[in-house]
Write a protein that holds these residues in place. Structure first.
Motif, short mmCIF file in Angstrom:
data_model
loop_
_atom_site.label_atom_id
_atom_site.label_comp_id
_atom_site.label_asym_id
_atom_site.label_seq_id
_atom_site.Cartn_x
_atom_site.Cartn_y
_atom_site.Cartn_z
N GLN A 76 -33.14 -38.78 23.68
CA GLN A 76 -32.63 -37.63 24.40
C GLN A 76 -33.75 -36.88 25.09
O GLN A 76 -34.91 -36.93 24.67
CB GLN A 76 -31.92 -36.66 23.45
CG GLN A 76 -30.49 -37.06 23.11
CD GLN A 76 -29.55 -36.97 24.30
OE1 GLN A 76 -29.61 -37.78 25.23
NE2 GLN A 76 -28.68 -36.00 24.29
N VAL A 77 -33.38 -36.19 26.15
CA VAL A 77 -34.33 -35.39 26.92
C VAL A 77 -33.85 -33.95 26.91
O VAL A 77 -32.67 -33.68 27.12
CB VAL A 77 -34.42 -35.90 28.37
CG1 VAL A 77 -35.27 -34.97 29.21
CG2 VAL A 77 -35.00 -37.31 28.39
N GLN A 78 -34.77 -33.05 26.65
CA GLN A 78 -34.46 -31.62 26.75
C GLN A 78 -35.20 -31.05 27.94
O GLN A 78 -36.40 -31.31 28.12
CB GLN A 78 -34.88 -30.88 25.48
CG GLN A 78 -34.05 -31.20 24.24
CD GLN A 78 -34.44 -32.53 23.63
OE1 GLN A 78 -35.62 -32.83 23.47
NE2 GLN A 78 -33.45 -33.34 23.28
N LEU A 79 -34.48 -30.30 28.75
CA LEU A 79 -35.05 -29.67 29.93
C LEU A 79 -34.86 -28.17 29.82
O LEU A 79 -33.74 -27.69 29.56
CB LEU A 79 -34.36 -30.19 31.19
CG LEU A 79 -34.41 -31.69 31.43
CD1 LEU A 79 -33.56 -32.08 32.63
CD2 LEU A 79 -35.84 -32.17 31.63
N VAL A 80 -35.94 -27.43 30.01
CA VAL A 80 -35.88 -25.98 29.90
C VAL A 80 -36.49 -25.35 31.14
O VAL A 80 -37.68 -25.54 31.42
CB VAL A 80 -36.62 -25.47 28.65
CG1 VAL A 80 -36.53 -23.94 28.58
CG2 VAL A 80 -36.02 -26.09 27.39
N GLU A 81 -35.68 -24.61 31.87
CA GLU A 81 -36.13 -23.96 33.09
C GLU A 81 -36.69 -22.57 32.79
O GLU A 81 -36.30 -21.92 31.82
CB GLU A 81 -34.98 -23.80 34.09
CG GLU A 81 -34.28 -25.07 34.49
CD GLU A 81 -33.09 -25.40 33.61
OE1 GLU A 81 -32.22 -26.18 34.04
OE2 GLU A 81 -33.02 -24.88 32.46
N SER A 82 -37.59 -22.12 33.66
CA SER A 82 -38.13 -20.78 33.57
C SER A 82 -38.57 -20.34 34.97
O SER A 82 -38.64 -21.16 35.88
CB SER A 82 -39.30 -20.71 32.59
OG SER A 82 -40.36 -21.54 33.03
N GLY A 83 -38.86 -19.06 35.10
CA GLY A 83 -39.38 -18.56 36.37
C GLY A 83 -38.38 -17.81 37.23
O GLY A 83 -38.75 -17.26 38.26
N GLY A 84 -37.13 -17.79 36.80
CA GLY A 84 -36.14 -17.05 37.56
C GLY A 84 -36.36 -15.55 37.43
O GLY A 84 -37.15 -15.08 36.62
N GLY A 85 -35.65 -14.80 38.25
CA GLY A 85 -35.77 -13.35 38.19
C GLY A 85 -35.17 -12.70 39.41
O GLY A 85 -34.46 -13.35 40.18
#
Length: 122
Positions: free
Chosen positions: A1-10
């Motif tokens: 399995q692959v986990q993807l975590v986004e960041s940087g929004g605002g």
């Protein structure tokens, strides 16, 4: 399995810039295409940009072409989206995705993050 975590929004004013990041973990992403999609309130999820494993091939939606740059760092298992000259219509939840087909179709992607919200104020 692959986990993807986004960041940087605002929240950013129109004309401003943001850099979104996506951190991947789990199984190796060798040969995986990675991309960004977005979904605005009340609208369907739409394609934003996609990049090949090597980074040598990219493709952008017309709506962001010339204003955005997708890149990846395979050593860090990371994907990025630099967005400039942001417009209110760029407001959406941005999703990172990975798959084996170089396609702008969301169904072609096998793995998805949970998204990061970008709000562009006028």
């Amino acid at each position: 399995q692959v986990q993807l975590v986004e960041s940087g929004g605002g929240v950013v004013q129109a004309g401003g810039s943001l850099r979104l990041s996506c951190a991947a973990s789990g199984r190796t992403l060798n040969n995986y295409i990675m991309g960004w999609f977005r979904q605005a309130p009340g609208k369907e999820r739409e394609f934003v940009a996609i990049i090949t494993w090597s980074g040598g091939g990219t493709y952008y939606a017309d709506s962001v072409k010339g204003r955005s740059t997708i890149s990846r760092d395979n050593a860090k298992n990371a994907l990025y989206l630099q967005m400039n000259s942001l417009k209110p219509e760029d407001t959406a939840v941005y999703y990172c995705a990975a798959g084996l087909k170089f396609s702008k179709v969301a169904d072609a992607m096998n793995y998805w993050g949970k998204g990061t919200l970008v709000t562009v104020s006028s």
